[in-house]
Design a protein around this motif. Structure first.
Motif, PDB file in Angstrom:
ATOM      1  N   LEU A  14       2.779  13.478   1.251  1.00 33.14           N
ATOM      2  CA  LEU A  14       1.617  12.758   0.490  1.00 33.14           C
ATOM      3  C   LEU A  14       0.998  11.977   1.098  1.00 33.14           C
ATOM      4  N   ARG A  15       1.486  10.950   1.950  1.00 29.24           N
ATOM      5  CA  ARG A  15       1.013   9.772   2.511  1.00 29.24           C
ATOM      6  C   ARG A  15       0.047  10.486   3.767  1.00 29.24           C
ATOM      7  N   LEU A  16       0.672  11.469   4.411  1.00 26.34           N
ATOM      8  CA  LEU A  16      -0.372  12.235   5.484  1.00 26.34           C
ATOM      9  C   LEU A  16      -1.536  12.827   4.771  1.00 26.34           C
ATOM     10  N   VAL A  70      -3.012  11.980   2.214  1.00 25.60           N
ATOM     11  CA  VAL A  70      -4.043  10.975   1.990  1.00 25.60           C
ATOM     12  C   VAL A  70      -4.698  10.273   3.199  1.00 25.60           C
ATOM     13  N   TYR A  71      -4.060  10.477   4.092  1.00 32.28           N
ATOM     14  CA  TYR A  71      -4.624   9.512   5.279  1.00 32.28           C
ATOM     15  C   TYR A  71      -5.644  10.476   5.899  1.00 32.28           C
ATOM     16  N   GLY A 112       7.182  12.292  -0.123  1.00 30.56           N
ATOM     17  CA  GLY A 112       6.586  10.935   0.169  1.00 30.56           C
ATOM     18  C   GLY A 112       5.685  10.884   1.292  1.00 30.56           C
ATOM     19  N   ALA A 113       6.239  11.430   2.526  1.00 31.89           N
ATOM     20  CA  ALA A 113       5.430  11.301   3.840  1.00 31.89           C
ATOM     21  C   ALA A 113       4.276  12.544   3.877  1.00 31.89           C
ATOM     22  N   TYR A 168       3.804   5.820  -2.593  1.00 29.79           N
ATOM     23  CA  TYR A 168       4.391   6.820  -1.875  1.00 29.79           C
ATOM     24  C   TYR A 168       6.097   6.922  -1.912  1.00 29.79           C
ATOM     25  N   PRO A 201       0.790  -1.270   0.007  1.00 24.31           N
ATOM     26  CA  PRO A 201       0.089   0.208  -0.038  1.00 24.31           C
ATOM     27  C   PRO A 201       0.760   1.067  -0.142  1.00 24.31           C
ATOM     28  N   ASN A 202       2.012   1.144   0.645  1.00 25.71           N
ATOM     29  CA  ASN A 202       2.897   2.357   0.655  1.00 25.71           C
ATOM     30  C   ASN A 202       3.937   2.518  -0.493  1.00 25.71           C
TER      31      ASN A 202
END
Length: 168
Positions: free
Chosen positions: A75-77, A79-80, A72-73, A16, A12-13
């Motif tokens: 973008l992940r945050l 989306v979260y 990347g972090a 990212y 899933p990651n």
């Protein structure tokens, strides 16, 4: 102690991670841009991008990796938090307040006299009375009848309806 499933964590990651690797190009472009201070580097940033994108491979310079990791972090945050603030969704259950209607739900909209109703389905009918006893149950009487010839649907009133027989 439970087993850490690397595949379940990595898949899933992975997007990212890939975006973070190619975001290293941002750090590389900034690092390669001519100039000593921020304003001079900003003016020469396009030259830095030209130099950074001469190679398709990501940059592995430590500062560039840090920039890519931060992108990347971030973008992940994003989306979260977007998923966290979404409306509540219950799997395999109806969403919102909608539900399937029952016979009790349609009952107020039907006239007790069968001939005063338009047939919607085998069990549901809608009163054609323009002024029902309860004004909240008054509805628009525009109805689209779908069905081929011989399907039992009529667009105009049929004399057989008053006899208690269903139309052919």
């Amino acid at each position: 102690m439970r087993q850490l499933d690397l595949k379940k964590l990595l898949l899933p990651n992975l997007p990212y991670l890939l975006i973070g690797l190619y975001a290293t190009k941002l750090g590389e472009a900034w690092r390669l841009a001519p100039g000593a201070d921020a304003s001079a580097k900003l003016l020469g940033l396009m030259d830095g991008f030209a130099a950074a994108f001469q190679s398709a491979l990501p940059s592995f310079h430590p500062v560039d990796l840090l920039v890519g990791l931060c992108c990347g972090a971030a973008l992940r945050l994003a989306v979260y938090f977007k998923g966290k603030n979404a409306k509540k969704y219950r799997k395999n259950m109806e969403y919102g307040s909608a539900r399937w209607g029952t016979a009790e739900d349609i009952k107020p909209f039907m006239d007790p006299v069968f001939e005063n109703n338009i047939i919607l389905t085998q069990t549901e009918r809608l009163t054609m009375n323009s002024r029902p006893k309860d004004p909240r149950t008054a509805r628009n009487k525009n109805v689209l009848i779908i069905g081929g010839s011989g399907s039992g649907r009529r667009l105009a009133p049929d004399p057989a309806w008053g006899t208690g027989r269903l139309p052919s």
